[in-house]
Write an enzyme that holds these catalytic residues in place. Structure first.
Site, PDB file in Angstrom:
ATOM      1  N   SER A 151       0.833  -1.186   0.000  1.00 57.19           N
ATOM      2  CA  SER A 151       0.000   0.000   0.000  1.00 57.19           C
ATOM      3  C   SER A 151       0.884   1.257   0.000  1.00 57.19           C
ATOM      4  CB  SER A 151      -0.946  -0.037   1.200  1.00 57.19           C
ATOM      5  OG  SER A 151      -1.915   0.980   1.149  1.00 57.19           O
ATOM      6  N   ASP A 316      -9.134  -5.827  -4.950  1.00 54.72           N
ATOM      7  CA  ASP A 316      -8.668  -4.574  -4.356  1.00 54.72           C
ATOM      8  C   ASP A 316      -9.118  -3.426  -5.243  1.00 54.72           C
ATOM      9  OD1 ASP A 316      -7.350  -2.408  -3.291  1.00 54.72           O
ATOM     10  OD2 ASP A 316      -5.341  -3.280  -3.416  1.00 54.72           O
ATOM     11  N   HIS A 349      -8.314  -4.740  -0.451  1.00 54.86           N
ATOM     12  CA  HIS A 349      -6.989  -4.154  -0.248  1.00 54.86           C
ATOM     13  C   HIS A 349      -6.255  -4.789   0.934  1.00 54.86           C
ATOM     14  CE1 HIS A 349      -3.853  -1.204  -0.612  1.00 54.86           C
ATOM     15  NE2 HIS A 349      -4.049  -0.745   0.599  1.00 54.86           N
TER      16      HIS A 349
END
Length: 388
Positions: A151, A316, A349
Site C-alpha cells: 500500500s 482490491d 486491499h
C-alpha cells in the site's frame, strides 16, 4: 514457522536538519526502528520494510509483557517465513510525522517549546525515503538486498528505486499504485474533513485543551476501512445480518456491519493521532513520480536499477490491479527485470496483510531467488588473504 519472539524498539537521533519537499526543514528529529535477524559480514543481506498508513516500525514479533502486541506483518517476517530472518537482516522504520515514536505532531517543537500540532510540516513519501536513507547510512548499510512495502509502503519502495537506484537490488511493491485516483483523493479528503470539523480538533492544538477529536477520527477510520474491504468480503462476513431480531426504526446500530465499523472507529480513535492522519493521507495524495516527467511513468522509472516484484489482488478496488500493471508496463518499457503476480483473493486491499498461501508463496519464492543471488555473489567474490 515461529514468531521471532520478543523484540525491542530502538531510536536514533538526527541533529542535522532534514530538507523537505515542501521547502520546509525538519530539525532535530528522532526515528524509531526495529531490526530482526543478523546483518552478515559484508552487510549485503539487509531488507527494509516500509509501513502503510496506520502501521509503524513494529513489523514482527511481540513486546515482552504485551501479548497482544504482535507486529503488523508477523505472518510475513520471521524465522522460516517468506521474509526469513534466519537469512535476512530486516529493518522496520517509523516515519517522521507518525504517532508511534518518531518525531511527529505530538512532539515538542524545539523552536516553540510546545507540541508541533498542525504546525508540523507536511511530509511526502520522498521525504520519508530520504529519512530512511539517513538511518541506513548510520547503520552502515550502503545497499539493500530488498526494499519492500504494501500500500503506502509500496509507494515508498518504488520511491527508493528512483531516488537511490544504486542502493536497491530488489524492489517489492505490494498492493500499491503509482499515484492515487481522483476517487482515492476524494475518500482521503472526506476523512480529513471529518477530523478538521470536529469541535475538539481546535485547529490541531487539541493537546493543550486536553481533548482528542475522537468523533472525527472515528468517521475517518470508518471511511477508510470500507475502502480496505471488498464487497464480497463484507457480504461473506456480515451480509445484512441484524444485531437484534428486527429493525429498531431508529438511527442506532441495526446491522452487524454498522457495529463492526463503529468498533473499528472507536479503537482507532484511542491510539491514532489526528494530525498524523492528516499528514499521512496528504502524503498519499501527493505521491506522483510521473508528474515531474509530464505524466510519463516510464520516464520517471528510467533511472532505476533494481529488479522488481509487484503483487496485486483482484478484489482490491482501492489500489486496483490496473494500477500495478501500469508500473509493470513502465518498467518493461525500460527493460527492467519484473515479476508480476495478480492474486484472485476475496479480501480487497487488506489482502496484503493476510495469509493467502498463493500470495505468501510468491513472496517466499522471490526471496529465495534473492538469497541464491546473494550466495552466488559471495561465491564469486575474490578471496582476500592476510599477508604472511
Amino acid at each position: 514457522m515461529t514468531s521471532i519472539g520478543f523484540v525491542t524498539p530502538q531510536s536514533m537521533h538526527f541533529a542535522e536538519p532534514l530538507p523537505l519537499q515542501s521547502g520546509a526543514m525538519l530539525a532535530d528529529y528522532t526515528l524509531v526502528y526495529e531490526t530482526y535477524g543478523a546483518l552478515n559480514a559484508d552487510r549485503s543481506n539487509a531488507v527494509l520494510v516500509c509501513h502503510a498508513l496506520n502501521a509503524s516500525h513494529h513489523v514482527a514479533g511481540i513486546y515482552e509483557g504485551q501479548p497482544k502486541s504482535l507486529g503488523w506483518w508477523d505472518n510475513m517476517v520471521g524465522p522460516g517465513k517468506p521474509l526469513d530472518t534466519d537469512r535476512y537482516f530486516v529493518i522496520g522504520v517509523n516515519n517522521p510525522g507518525s504517532c508511534f515514536g518518531s518525531t511527529g505532531p505530538m512532539h515538542v517543537n524545539p523552536a516553540t517549546g510546545k507540541p508541533y500540532g498542525a504546525s508540523f510540516p507536511v511530509v511526502t513519501v520522498e521525504d520519508w525515503v530520504h529519512a530512511q536513507a539517513r538511518l541506513a547510512d548510520r547503520l552502515g548499510i550502503r545497499k539493500f538486498a530488498a526494499v519492500m512495502g504494501g500500500s503506502l509502503g509500496g509507494m515508498q519502495a518504488l520511491a527508493w528505486s528512483m531516488l537511490y537506484p544504486e542502493r536497491v537490488a530488489h524492489c517489492l511493491v505490494i498492493a500499491s499504485t503509482p499515484k492515487l485516483s481522483a476517487q482515492n483523493i476524494a475518500f482521503n479528503d472526506v476523512a480529513r474533513q471529518a477530523i478538521l470539523t470536529d469541535p475538539d480538533f481546535h485547529a490541531g492544538d487539541f493537546y493543550s485543551h486536553g481533548v482528542v477529536p475522537k468523533r472525527g477520527l472515528r468517521v475517518a477510520r470508518m471511511i477508510g476501512h470500507i475502502t480496505y474491504l471488498s464487497d464480497d468480503d463484507m457480504a461473506e462476513k456480515f451480509g445484512r445480518d441484524l444485531r437484534n431480531a428486527d429493525y429498531q426504526f431508529g438511527f442506532g446500530v441495526d446491522f452487524e456491519i454498522e457495529s463492526y465499523l463503529r468498533y473499528q472507529g472507536d479503537k482507532f480513535s484511542e491510539y491514532f493521532d489526528a494530525n498524523t492522519y492528516l499528514l499521512i493521507t496528504k502524503a498519499l495524495d501527493y505521491f506522483d513520480p510521473a508528474r515531474a516527467h509530464g505524466g510519463d511513468l516510464a520516464a520517471a522509472l528510467a533511472g532505476t536499477q533494481a529488479e522488481f516484484l509487484l503483487v496485486s489482488f483482484g478484489t482490491d478496488w482501492r489500489f486496483a490491479p490496473e494500477r500495478s500493471r501500469e508500473i509493470v508496463q513502465a518498467l518493461v518499457r525500460n527493460e527492467r527485470n519484473v515479476t508480476y503476480a495478480e492474486i484472485d483473493a476475496p479480501h480487497g486491499h487488506d489482502a496484503f496483510l493476510l495469509d493467502d498461501p498463493r500470495y505468501l508463496g510468491v513472496v517466499r519464492s522471490y526471496y529465495d531467488k534473492i538469497w541464491r543471488q546473494l550466495g552466488s555473489a559471495a561465491a564469486a567474490a575474490p578471496v582476500h588473504k592476510e599477508a604472511a
